[in-house]
Design a protein around this motif. Structure first.
Motif, short mmCIF file in Angstrom:
data_model
loop_
_atom_site.label_atom_id
_atom_site.label_comp_id
_atom_site.label_asym_id
_atom_site.label_seq_id
_atom_site.Cartn_x
_atom_site.Cartn_y
_atom_site.Cartn_z
N THR A 55 -4.60 6.49 -4.10
CA THR A 55 -3.70 6.12 -4.82
C THR A 55 -3.90 6.62 -6.22
OG1 THR A 55 -3.37 4.16 -3.22
CG2 THR A 55 -2.29 4.14 -5.39
N GLY A 71 -1.04 1.81 -7.43
CA GLY A 71 0.09 1.59 -6.49
C GLY A 71 1.41 0.81 -7.21
N ALA A 106 0.94 -1.20 0.05
CA ALA A 106 -0.02 0.15 0.12
C ALA A 106 0.91 1.15 0.24
CB ALA A 106 -0.73 -0.01 1.23
N PHE A 107 0.78 1.99 -1.19
CA PHE A 107 1.87 3.23 -1.15
C PHE A 107 1.23 4.43 -0.51
CE2 PHE A 107 3.64 6.93 -3.14
CZ PHE A 107 4.98 6.62 -3.10
#
Length: 406
Positions: free
Chosen positions: A276, A317, A267-268
């Motif tokens: 995202t 992501g 998960a960015f």
């Protein structure tokens, strides 16, 4: 090799427990499935503490207060928890030196089966030091964490000097605490003949000559760490038949069916008020203004087309992760370049991942990424886009360390 040997010996199941990681889990699972062998996934974790009531140093001269513990995956939830335990331990310590606290283990114990560990486990080490109370306390801790049905006292016999005394003592402790007993074999190579090769590889890993490694206790003193036959194991533990029966009982309880074909992306983290997808679109819009002057209708249309596919496939992501790694490299003056079919993507070009304008060269985006008629192919095997990136060889370790820290 281990799978083939286990099948040849008639074993119905085999467990792979790498040290502080799941390095061979996927290959092991696939090989076992292909040969009809039940694969049990696990890990031998390194706890960074000892029983608080004891001053026992269980490191066997290695200068660390740590202990080994065997964890086996019982359920799918257990696999997720094992991953979290391993990640927490690695992130809390330095690279190659995990720091796993007992409290972390307790928070993620669900779905896991715990064995008390090899000679370097807290319980066996305490008994070898004749500190029975410390062993009793650690056993009670682990039994409380995992419950009486998921904690087992582990016995091994490799013809080492202390084994003759250690095994009966472990058996007595298990019976005193009314805890299950299980026999295991600490395997480091498939056949006895591989011991010398194993010693050489171990010495290379520690950057030591063979005599130095042996003198420092880095090598096993004999060649007993191979996959023995069921008859050999039965002979070793003939006095404790319940320890042999329990191996099958535990194997039956490890029923997690794992699917290693699915892709799970990190998960960015994105700025506040962004998703995202919106953050990726924002960065691409900035790149559009920077790369094109003026911005053409064709460029806008192509970017919308690509971003819509990327969003529907749940890959925003992934693009951000690659962008972030290249952003770091560029900020440090590390030469890097995306290549391959990613050059067909305008989004990759706008993010600075590639340096080729796909519109100017009339490149086809679908050669790089195509929905292929699936609603979310990013979760299916073989459908992840392949963004290859080269980094300057003399500074690649800086990038690896950044990824590790991030």
């Amino acid at each position: 090799v281990l799978v083939e040997r286990a099948v040849a010996l008639g074993y119905p199941a085999l467990a792979l427990t790498d040290h502080d990681g799941l390095y061979g889990a996927v290959r092991f699972w696939q090989a076992a499935k292909a040969r009809g062998l039940k694969a049990i996934i696990g890990a031998e974790v390194t706890l960074s503490d000892v029983c608080p009531e004891s001053s026992l140093d269980i490191s066997e001269g290695q200068g660390q207060r740590d202990s080994h513990l065997t964890l086996l995956v019982g359920t799918k939830r257990g696999y997720a928890n094992l991953c979290r335990i391993l990640s927490a331990g690695q992130l809390a310590g330095q690279k190659g030196q995990p720091h796993l606290a007992l409290e972390t283990l307790a928070r993620h114990a669900q779905g896991l089966i715990c064995l008390s560990g090899c000679r370097r486990g807290a319980i066996p080490a305490a008994l070898r030091a004749k500190d029975v109370e410390a062993a009793r306390q650690r056993a009670a801790q682990l039994r409380e964490i995992f419950g009486p049905e998921r904690f087992w006292i582990e016995v091994q016999s490799h013809y080492l000097p202390a084994d003759a005394q250690l095994v009966p003592t472990l058996v007595s402790l298990a019976r005193e605490l009314d805890t299950g007993l299980v026999a295991t074999n600490n395997i480091h190579y498939a056949e006895r003949s591989s011991q010398r090769l194993h010693d050489v590889l171990t010495s290379i890993r520690h950057r030591a000559a063979l005599p130095e490694a042996l003198g420092a206790g880095l090598l096993h003193p004999n060649s007993e760490q191979y996959l023995k036959s069921p008859r050999q194991i039965a002979s070793l533990f003939a006095e404790f038949p319940e320890a042999l029966r329990n191996t099958l009982h535990i194997a039956e309880r490890c029923d997690a069916c794992l699917d290693f074909s699915a892709q799970r992306l990190p998960a960015f983290p994105v700025p506040e008020n962004h998703t995202t997808e919106s953050y990726l679109r924002h960065l691409c819009q900035q790149g559009l203004a920077r790369r094109f002057s003026p911005v053409t209708r064709q460029a806008r249309a192509q970017l919308d087309h690509e971003l819509n596919i990327i969003e529907r496939m749940g890959l925003a992501g992934y693009f951000l992760v690659v962008w972030d790694i290249l952003r770091f490299a560029c900020s440090r003056g590390i030469r890097c370049q995306g290549r391959g079919s990613a050059a067909n993507s305008l989004a990759a070009y706008l993010l600075g991942i590639t340096q080729v304008d796909p519109l100017r060269h009339n490149l086809l985006f679908e050669r790089f990424l195509s929905e292929g008629g699936h609603s979310a192919p990013a979760t299916a095997a073989g459908t992840m886009p392949d963004i290859d990136v080269d980094f300057a060889a003399d500074r690649r370790e800086e990038v690896i360390q950044y990824v590790y820290d991030r």
